[in-house]
Design a protein around this motif. Structure first.
Motif, PDB file in Angstrom:
ATOM      1  N   ALA B  75      29.804  42.555  29.595  1.00 40.68           N
ATOM      2  CA  ALA B  75      30.102  42.890  30.984  1.00 40.68           C
ATOM      3  C   ALA B  75      29.840  44.349  31.332  1.00 40.68           C
ATOM      4  O   ALA B  75      29.962  44.737  32.487  1.00 40.68           O
ATOM      5  CB  ALA B  75      31.549  42.535  31.297  1.00 40.68           C
ATOM      6  N   THR B 237      39.994  45.275  33.781  1.00 34.49           N
ATOM      7  CA  THR B 237      38.611  44.809  33.876  1.00 34.49           C
ATOM      8  C   THR B 237      38.203  44.052  32.611  1.00 34.49           C
ATOM      9  O   THR B 237      37.062  43.620  32.499  1.00 34.49           O
ATOM     10  CB  THR B 237      37.637  45.982  34.113  1.00 34.49           C
ATOM     11  N   HIS B 273      44.238  41.570  45.410  1.00 33.85           N
ATOM     12  CA  HIS B 273      44.367  40.842  46.680  1.00 33.85           C
ATOM     13  C   HIS B 273      45.699  40.142  46.835  1.00 33.85           C
ATOM     14  O   HIS B 273      46.123  39.809  47.924  1.00 33.85           O
ATOM     15  CB  HIS B 273      43.218  39.867  46.890  1.00 33.85           C
ATOM     16  N   ALA B 276      48.310  35.993  42.912  1.00 28.79           N
ATOM     17  CA  ALA B 276      47.564  35.035  42.084  1.00 28.79           C
ATOM     18  C   ALA B 276      46.434  35.708  41.327  1.00 28.79           C
ATOM     19  O   ALA B 276      45.774  35.079  40.509  1.00 28.79           O
ATOM     20  CB  ALA B 276      46.988  33.929  42.961  1.00 28.79           C
ATOM     21  N   GLN B 277      46.202  36.987  41.582  1.00 26.72           N
ATOM     22  CA  GLN B 277      45.075  37.694  40.978  1.00 26.72           C
ATOM     23  C   GLN B 277      45.126  37.618  39.455  1.00 26.72           C
ATOM     24  O   GLN B 277      46.170  37.837  38.845  1.00 26.72           O
ATOM     25  CB  GLN B 277      45.111  39.158  41.397  1.00 26.72           C
ATOM     26  N   SER B 278      43.975  37.333  38.826  1.00 28.89           N
ATOM     27  CA  SER B 278      43.962  37.180  37.377  1.00 28.89           C
ATOM     28  C   SER B 278      43.236  38.310  36.679  1.00 28.89           C
ATOM     29  O   SER B 278      43.485  38.587  35.522  1.00 28.89           O
ATOM     30  CB  SER B 278      43.299  35.864  36.996  1.00 28.89           C
ATOM     31  N   LYS B 279      42.302  38.948  37.387  1.00 31.74           N
ATOM     32  CA  LYS B 279      41.611  40.068  36.742  1.00 31.74           C
ATOM     33  C   LYS B 279      40.980  40.968  37.790  1.00 31.74           C
ATOM     34  O   LYS B 279      40.924  40.611  38.973  1.00 31.74           O
ATOM     35  CB  LYS B 279      40.580  39.561  35.742  1.00 31.74           C
ATOM     36  N   LEU B 280      40.533  42.131  37.374  1.00 33.92           N
ATOM     37  CA  LEU B 280      39.961  43.082  38.309  1.00 33.92           C
ATOM     38  C   LEU B 280      38.487  43.305  37.993  1.00 33.92           C
ATOM     39  O   LEU B 280      38.070  43.219  36.841  1.00 33.92           O
ATOM     40  CB  LEU B 280      40.724  44.401  38.235  1.00 33.92           C
ATOM     41  N   MET B 386      27.849  41.834  44.989  1.00 33.66           N
ATOM     42  CA  MET B 386      29.005  41.430  44.196  1.00 33.66           C
ATOM     43  C   MET B 386      30.292  41.714  44.982  1.00 33.66           C
ATOM     44  O   MET B 386      31.208  40.891  45.026  1.00 33.66           O
ATOM     45  CB  MET B 386      28.994  42.256  42.913  1.00 33.66           C
ATOM     46  N   LYS B 389      30.730  39.193  47.740  1.00 31.04           N
ATOM     47  CA  LYS B 389      31.163  37.890  47.232  1.00 31.04           C
ATOM     48  C   LYS B 389      32.669  37.854  47.032  1.00 31.04           C
ATOM     49  O   LYS B 389      33.330  36.864  47.310  1.00 31.04           O
ATOM     50  CB  LYS B 389      30.492  37.614  45.877  1.00 31.04           C
ATOM     51  N   ILE B 390      33.219  38.947  46.536  1.00 25.52           N
ATOM     52  CA  ILE B 390      34.641  38.953  46.191  1.00 25.52           C
ATOM     53  C   ILE B 390      35.509  39.239  47.417  1.00 25.52           C
ATOM     54  O   ILE B 390      36.520  38.585  47.632  1.00 25.52           O
ATOM     55  CB  ILE B 390      34.905  39.984  45.068  1.00 25.52           C
ATOM     56  N   VAL B 391      35.118  40.233  48.224  1.00 27.04           N
ATOM     57  CA  VAL B 391      35.997  40.697  49.300  1.00 27.04           C
ATOM     58  C   VAL B 391      35.619  40.109  50.659  1.00 27.04           C
ATOM     59  O   VAL B 391      36.442  40.061  51.564  1.00 27.04           O
ATOM     60  CB  VAL B 391      35.983  42.247  49.363  1.00 27.04           C
ATOM     61  N   ASP B 392      34.367  39.655  50.780  1.00 25.33           N
ATOM     62  CA  ASP B 392      33.902  39.076  52.033  1.00 25.33           C
ATOM     63  C   ASP B 392      33.758  40.127  53.140  1.00 25.33           C
ATOM     64  O   ASP B 392      33.925  39.827  54.315  1.00 25.33           O
ATOM     65  CB  ASP B 392      34.855  37.948  52.489  1.00 25.33           C
TER      66      ASP B 392
END
Lengths: 247, 645
Positions: B75, B237, B273, B276-280, B386, B389-392
């Motif tokens: 990553a 991350t 956000h 429920a957030q699982s990762k950054l 990217m 996609k995540i934040v719109d």
């Protein structure tokens, strides 16, 4: 958002699986698809039901571990997106979402949504590398490589090995996966030396492991989260053809 | 315990050559008599396993993912540093060494860092030979870009996927050795314990993540390449599965753990956000080349933005506070990561944050005006995509929102110059060791260290140990008492977890730990806060062992059991991190103590009392650990205060 989920449940490799229906409430549209599944699992645990097994790791679209067939599409709706990058705002309140594992003979289901993609490793072990030992290299700038060639090699090398191409192909062919590696290495002078042998060995291994034939429908290209194109399959075919013409 | 770093004799430039010239080697015919276990298949593990196998050693390699290629090195976005000086801009091995030591705020070991800089050039050569498609210019030669903390352009890159391409190179080398029968690969297999025989590391206990089967494996030596511990904060991350368990088990068996408080918090990540957030997700450091960071100058504006009554584009120029440019005119938006992160936190804590209140703007409007949208798209297109996609939100039209997040851990198992831990026969490479980055790591140096250790350091230094082990016969783990005992201990640990049958899910406890760590052992630490944190962690650990609930069975894929196993170790590590942070009464690099700062609020080091590596010995869960010190001395660099004003 409130959703109805139809999820494939299968106890192990040998069991026969079936769809189970679950209701889930109050999902934030900003959640990712996998975070929605995390919440489903928390709910199932509270209800005393075994949580759904699914593969995931980096959750930023690069490790290639997530692998869900969502509403009939590999990695769900969205262009060049992995499941972990798919967000719930792509769905509507009240939607029913069907979630299945990859389906391909060469990728047996292990449990629920988890499949065995070990066949991909075996194909690469057959020759998806350049045979150079550590310490043998000359100076990195000793061989100039044309920029467009290097860029094209990078396009092919972007493959994350997720298997969406196989899952979406009606023949379960692994041609796009194999082509991306063959093409990446054949485009570079360092990889040219073994190009013929590599193409032959990898294609033979792919056939042996039960992947289907390529009939050029192009479905793989549409669903590839990294935008790898059919051009690379053409290059693989050329390498493979010349491999069979040469002794 | 007296810590011997085993630094070779000679001037700094001669040490590695001197070491190699005088170390013991294993003769070619004897190499196949040795088994080496490698745990982890990231840059360090894959490169070490491939290189050892090429030399003739028999290697077993393990990963918890379904294939080695998914290890989290994949990553890394930005690039890899090397002192090639292809740009003719005055780079050299010394300069890379100097920048790395200074960037680490003078808390790393000089000899190790010099060696890292010395082998950096060979890494680039090796990767190109493997077919890594690094970026090139039109003449066909390799391109470079700049990263924070350096005055030269020395970073090699493959678009925004450098880690992926380097890992696929190492994975290719590994595949070649697997096909040749020199490496045996175990996927979906997790290390559960270290097996010690007569004080030496001789093997591991593993658990198959598919069917829960426990197994034991013998090795003349064991190499841990298991990465960092950022997931102790729950949100980071790191990949979801990244964990400290292998290293922690080694720590419990006697390997010292060094500088656990040194954690890197990356300033430019996409904000949280919701619960429920699982990762950054990280947004590359390179964005700070053209993006300007700001928050509203007036609190009322910030409040209106948070309430959705104002948009960032509505705030006129004179009402924006470009706080990095204001505080650090010389470096502006390109201050090092630790400085930028603290400054963002300071503004948000003071009530000027946007979004949920925990975000600042990274604005490209000026750059788009100056250079045009096309240029910005060519430079950062994939990152903007990217983000969208995540934040719109479209970052071409409205500024990005960013906030600091846990990214990398400089601390880890203490190792000497040979990368051997305090347990003979146990080696640690890559992020899991502590040695090269001091209190803060520079961008594009993690990939360099992973591959340096795996390709060019460990394959030599491990032989100095193995050469003495020639008379040791292969053990049969099924019969050997130490192996059987370790297996039984693992079995009873798993049984104990299942038997708790409490009411809380693993993630709910992990999230709570994450909050405690972020609030108490995060970006700004104080004595009172750390002490309170230690108490909270201890309480939560009791809660875990009394009230965690693990559903399902052990003989099938059981994600909750996997997570519980890892969380149990994070609950011990978290406390050690707090204790280390409490004892280090100074601010340096990523470790910032509110009590120790200058009048302007900058980090204040205390070289007189704290110029040492803190290496902690395990005394049992909840017991005060034992502090050992390895003094640091800098003979080839003048120790200064970092100044970015």
């Amino acid at each position: 958002m409130d959703l109805t989920l139809k999820v494939w449940r299968q106890a192990d490799r040998k069991s026969k699986g079936n769809f189970e229906t679950y209701q889930i409430k109050d999902i934030s549209p900003d959640s990712s698809f996998l975070e929605m599944l995390d919440e489903l699992n928390e709910q199932l645990i509270r209800e005393g039901i075994e949580p759904v097994a699914f593969d995931h790791d980096c959750r930023e679209g690069i490790c290639g571990m997530c692998s869900l067939f969502i509403n009939g599409r590999a990695h769900g709706p969205g262009h060049e997106t992995t499941t972990c990058q798919l967000h719930m705002r792509k769905f509507k309140d009240g939607d029913t979402i069907v979630i299945e594992p990859w389906r391909a003979g060469a990728f047996p289901v292990i449990k629920d949504l988890v499949v065995d993609r070990g066949a991909f490793d075996k194909i690469l072990q057959a020759g998806g590398f350049i045979s150079v030992n550590t310490g043998n290299a000359q100076d990195a700038n000793a061989i100039p490589i044309k920029k467009f060639q290097s860029d094209e090699a990078m396009d092919a090398a972007a493959c994350i090995g997720c298997g969406a191409c196989v899952a979406t192909c009606k023949n379960s062919s692994a041609m796009l996966f194999v082509a991306s590696k063959v093409s990446h290495l054949a485009l570079l002078p360092q990889g040219k030396v073994e190009a013929v042998r590599r193409a032959k060995a990898m294609v033979a291994k792919m056939d042996e492991l039960g992947f289907g034939s390529c009939t050029n429908t192009g479905a793989c290209e549409v669903e590839c989260p990294k935008g790898i194109t059919l051009t690379h399959i053409a290059r693989l075919n050329r390498e493979f053809l010349s491999a069979n013409l040469k002794p | 315990m007296k810590l011997d770093g085993k630094i070779p004799a000679g001037t700094i430039a001669e040490k590695w050559s001197n070491y190699k010239a005088s170390q013991n080697l294993v003769n070619p015919a004897n190499k196949r008599k040795f088994d080496v276990i490698v745990v982890g298949t990231g840059l360090g593990g894959a490169s070490a396993a491939a290189s050892l196998a090429e030399l003739g050693f028999k290697v077993k390699i393990f990963c918890y993912q379904d294939t080695p290629r998914r290890a989290h090195s994949i990553a890394a976005q930005g690039g890899i540093n090397a002192a090639k000086n292809y740009q003719n801009d005055g780079d050299s091995i010394y300069r890379l060494f100097y920048d790395t030591v200074k960037g680490g705020d003078y808390r790393s070991r000089e000899a190790n860092v010099y060696r890292l800089a010395e082998v950096s050039n060979q890494i680039i050569d090796q990767c190109v030979a493997q077919g890594v498609p690094f970026a090139r210019d039109y003449g066909g030669y390799l391109a470079n870009r700049s990263f924070g903390g350096a005055l030269v352009s020395r970073t090699f890159y493959a678009r925004g996927q450098t880690g992926q391409q380097l890992l696929l190179g190492a994975y290719g080398a590994l595949n070649r050795q697997i096909a040749a029968g020199n490496v045996t690969l175990y996927t979906r297999t997790e290390m559960m314990d270290l097996v010690m025989v007569d004080g030496h590391a001789r093997g591991i206990v593993t658990r198959s993540l598919l069917d829960g089967k426990l197994d034991t494996h013998f090795g003349h030596a064991v190499v841990l390449a298991t990465g960092g511990y950022g997931n102790v904060y729950f949100l980071s991350t790191n990949a979801m599965g990244s964990n400290i368990s292998a290293a922690w088990r080694a720590h419990q068996k006697g390997a010292l753990f060094a500088n656990p408080a040194f954690v890197q918090i990356h300033p430019t990540c996409i904000p949280v956000h919701g619960t429920a957030q699982s990762k950054l997700t990280l947004m590359s450091e390179s964005l700070r080349n053209d993006g300007r960071i700001w928050v509203p100058k007036n609190k009322e504006d910030a409040e209106k933005i948070r309430a959705g009554k104002l948009k960032p584009v509505d705030i006129p120029e004179e009402n924006r506070d470009y706080y990095l440019e204001r505080r650090y005119p010389a470096f502006g938006n390109l201050v090092p990561r630790d400085v930028a992160s603290r400054a963002a936190k300071e503004r948000c804590d003071a009530g000027y944050g946007v979004g949920t209140g925990k975000a600042v703007y990274l604005d490209f409007q000026d750059a788009i005006k100056r250079l045009g949208k096309d240029v910005i798209e060519a430079r950062y297109g994939n990152l903007f995509q990217m983000y969208e996609k995540i934040v719109d939100h479209n970052p071409y039209e409205t500024p990005m929102m960013i906030y600091p997040a846990i990214h990398y851990t400089m601390g880890g198992l203490w190792v000497d110059y040979e990368l051997q831990t305090t347990i003979p026969g146990l080696f640690a490479i890559g992020e899991v060791n502590f040695s090269d980055h001091g209190a803060n790591r520079l961008g594009a140096s993690a990939l360099m260290q992973g591959l340096a250790d795996g390709y060019f350091v460990l394959p030599f230094t491990i032989q100095n140990y193995l050469a003495d082990q020639l008379s040791l016969k292969r053990m049969d783990p099924a019969e050997h008492p130490e192996f059987k005992t370790a297996l039984e201990q693992t079995r009873s640990r798993i049984d104990k977890l299942f038997k708790i049958k409490g009411t809380r899910s693993v993630d709910s406890i992990h999230k709570e730990l994450g909050h405690i760590m972020w609030d108490h052992v995060g970006m700004a630490r104080t004595k009172e806060n750390l002490e309170a944190g230690i108490e909270k962690i201890a309480k939560l650990r009791d809660e875990f062992w009394q009230n965690v609930h693990i559903p399902g069975r052990d003989d099938t894929i059981n994600l909750e059991l996997e997570k519980a196993n890892r969380l149990a170790d994070f609950l011990e590590l978290g406390e050690l991190m707090a204790r280390d942070a409490l004892h280090r009464e100074e601010s340096c690099g990523g470790h910032f103590r509110e009590e120790y700062k200058t009048e302007e609020g900058e980090a204040l080091r205390n070289d007189k009392d704290f110029m040492y590596v803190a290496a902690w010995g395990y005394k049992g869960a909840g017991k005060a650990p034992e502090l050992n010190k390895e003094p640091l001395s800098f003979e080839y660099i003048e120790v200064k205060t970092r100044n970015y004003k």
